[in-house]
Design a protein around this motif. Structure first.
Motif, PDB file in Angstrom:
ATOM      1  N   LEU A  33      10.153 -33.735 -56.365  1.00  0.00           N
ATOM      2  CA  LEU A  33      10.374 -32.321 -56.673  1.00  0.00           C
ATOM      3  C   LEU A  33       9.967 -31.974 -58.102  1.00  0.00           C
ATOM      4  N   PHE A  34       9.190 -32.839 -58.733  1.00  0.00           N
ATOM      5  CA  PHE A  34       8.765 -32.577 -60.110  1.00  0.00           C
ATOM      6  C   PHE A  34       8.092 -31.214 -60.231  1.00  0.00           C
ATOM      7  N   ALA A  35       7.128 -30.934 -59.353  1.00  0.00           N
ATOM      8  CA  ALA A  35       6.403 -29.664 -59.439  1.00  0.00           C
ATOM      9  C   ALA A  35       7.321 -28.478 -59.177  1.00  0.00           C
ATOM     10  N   VAL A  36       8.305 -28.658 -58.314  1.00  0.00           N
ATOM     11  CA  VAL A  36       9.276 -27.586 -58.057  1.00  0.00           C
ATOM     12  C   VAL A  36      10.035 -27.261 -59.336  1.00  0.00           C
ATOM     13  N   HIS A  37      10.489 -28.307 -60.023  1.00  0.00           N
ATOM     14  CA  HIS A  37      11.242 -28.090 -61.263  1.00  0.00           C
ATOM     15  C   HIS A  37      10.375 -27.409 -62.326  1.00  0.00           C
ATOM     16  N   VAL A  38       9.138 -27.865 -62.471  1.00  0.00           N
ATOM     17  CA  VAL A  38       8.246 -27.261 -63.465  1.00  0.00           C
ATOM     18  C   VAL A  38       7.947 -25.812 -63.097  1.00  0.00           C
ATOM     19  N   TRP A  39       7.669 -25.571 -61.824  1.00  0.00           N
ATOM     20  CA  TRP A  39       7.343 -24.209 -61.365  1.00  0.00           C
ATOM     21  C   TRP A  39       8.496 -23.250 -61.631  1.00  0.00           C
TER      22      TRP A  39
ATOM     23  N   ALA B 244      21.501 -27.495 -54.269  1.00  0.00           N
ATOM     24  CA  ALA B 244      22.121 -28.448 -55.192  1.00  0.00           C
ATOM     25  C   ALA B 244      21.931 -29.880 -54.703  1.00  0.00           C
ATOM     26  N   ARG B 245      22.095 -30.082 -53.405  1.00  0.00           N
ATOM     27  CA  ARG B 245      21.911 -31.431 -52.855  1.00  0.00           C
ATOM     28  C   ARG B 245      20.463 -31.873 -52.996  1.00  0.00           C
ATOM     29  N   ALA B 246      19.529 -30.980 -52.679  1.00  0.00           N
ATOM     30  CA  ALA B 246      18.113 -31.339 -52.770  1.00  0.00           C
ATOM     31  C   ALA B 246      17.722 -31.683 -54.201  1.00  0.00           C
ATOM     32  N   TYR B 247      18.153 -30.858 -55.146  1.00  0.00           N
ATOM     33  CA  TYR B 247      17.787 -31.096 -56.542  1.00  0.00           C
ATOM     34  C   TYR B 247      18.453 -32.354 -57.094  1.00  0.00           C
ATOM     35  N   ALA B 248      19.716 -32.565 -56.748  1.00  0.00           N
ATOM     36  CA  ALA B 248      20.438 -33.721 -57.284  1.00  0.00           C
ATOM     37  C   ALA B 248      19.892 -35.034 -56.747  1.00  0.00           C
ATOM     38  N   THR B 249      19.388 -35.007 -55.515  1.00  0.00           N
ATOM     39  CA  THR B 249      18.888 -36.233 -54.886  1.00  0.00           C
ATOM     40  C   THR B 249      17.372 -36.368 -54.968  1.00  0.00           C
TER      41      THR B 249
ATOM     42  N   GLU C  99      15.134 -35.011 -53.115  1.00  0.00           N
ATOM     43  CA  GLU C  99      14.629 -35.254 -51.763  1.00  0.00           C
ATOM     44  C   GLU C  99      13.756 -34.085 -51.306  1.00  0.00           C
ATOM     45  N   CYS C 100      12.496 -34.389 -51.037  1.00  0.00           N
ATOM     46  CA  CYS C 100      11.571 -33.350 -50.577  1.00  0.00           C
ATOM     47  C   CYS C 100      12.000 -32.767 -49.236  1.00  0.00           C
ATOM     48  N   GLU C 101      12.460 -33.618 -48.331  1.00  0.00           N
ATOM     49  CA  GLU C 101      12.875 -33.125 -47.016  1.00  0.00           C
ATOM     50  C   GLU C 101      14.076 -32.198 -47.134  1.00  0.00           C
ATOM     51  N   ALA C 102      15.016 -32.564 -47.990  1.00  0.00           N
ATOM     52  CA  ALA C 102      16.192 -31.715 -48.178  1.00  0.00           C
ATOM     53  C   ALA C 102      15.791 -30.368 -48.763  1.00  0.00           C
ATOM     54  N   TYR C 103      14.825 -30.367 -49.674  1.00  0.00           N
ATOM     55  CA  TYR C 103      14.369 -29.106 -50.250  1.00  0.00           C
ATOM     56  C   TYR C 103      13.638 -28.266 -49.203  1.00  0.00           C
ATOM     57  N   ALA C 104      12.830 -28.903 -48.371  1.00  0.00           N
ATOM     58  CA  ALA C 104      12.121 -28.169 -47.315  1.00  0.00           C
ATOM     59  C   ALA C 104      13.100 -27.483 -46.374  1.00  0.00           C
ATOM     60  N   GLU C 105      14.270 -28.090 -46.175  1.00  0.00           N
ATOM     61  CA  GLU C 105      15.272 -27.520 -45.275  1.00  0.00           C
ATOM     62  C   GLU C 105      15.973 -26.297 -45.858  1.00  0.00           C
TER      63      GLU C 105
END
Length: 222
Positions: A47-53, A170-175, A177-183
């Protein structure tokens, strides 16, 4: 096979949605640049690019569009995204606490108040006319009802989204996890951001968000 076909699901979803929102004169060029970038180095950065974006584009644009005194809700999420991009993880509770006020603001700002107000006013005015009100009285009643109902519905919409999205993000960012973020339906979140920015007068929010995503993906390359 296009490289986006093997990209993480969240990136495929966002990459499919953004061109639909771009002006036609830049859509094809942006899509080609995205494919060229991913063809050079397929994205594998979690999720690096997500955080930067979010830290460098999404949240600053929302803060810029916010009314005076409201931009503070974007500070804590921005700090967490910047920290995550530097490799400093935060736990779910820290993320949830930071995200909830931001999500409440975002979905309140994205709510279609004009459409909701118009519909509520028309319905209430027609009801009043059918029940013996004068034209002026019915119009006044319609406006009063529309104001109350549209504000209440905007709050309810924002609260529902914050309640549903806050823990999931919060779960996706803390872990990481790309799949969790997609959900968490990132394309739908993107549409909410675009609505919020458009409602507050940004003439070309999609183009700015699209350029920010390209930059974030480029920054993720080894």
């Amino acid at each position: 096979m296009p490289t986006t076909d093997i990209a993480p699901a969240w990136l495929r979803h966002v990459a499919a949605e953004l061109p639909l929102q771009l002006p036609t004169d830049v859509r094809d060029d942006w899509t080609a640049r995205l494919h060229d970038l991913l063809d050079e180095v397929p994205y594998t950065g979690g999720l690096f690019a997500v955080h930067v974006w979010h830290a460098e584009t999404v949240l600053p644009l929302l803060a810029e569009a916010a009314q005076e005194g409201q931009a503070a809700v974007f500070a804590a999420p921005g700090d967490l995204h910047r920290a995550a991009a530097r490799g400093r993880a935060s736990d779910q509770e820290t993320w949830r606490t930071a995200l909830t006020p931001m999500l409440l603001h975002l979905y309140d700002a994205a709510y279609d108040r004009v459409g909701a107000y118009t519909e509520a006013h028309t319905g209430a005015r027609d009801y009043a006319l059918a029940n013996g009100f004068s034209v002026a009285e019915a119009d006044g009643y319609g406006h009063e009802y529309a104001q109350l109902s549209s504000d209440a519905n905007a709050r309810a919409c924002a609260e529902a989204h914050a309640l549903a999205l806050g823990p999931a993000l919060a779960r996706a960012y803390a872990t990481d996890e790309c799949e969790a973020y997609a959900e968490t339906f990132p394309a739908a979140q993107l549409r909410a951001v675009l609505r919020a920015l458009t409602e507050h007068g940004d003439p070309a929010p999609a183009a700015r968000l699209a350029e920010g995503l390209i930059s974030a993906l480029a920054a993720s390359r080894p």
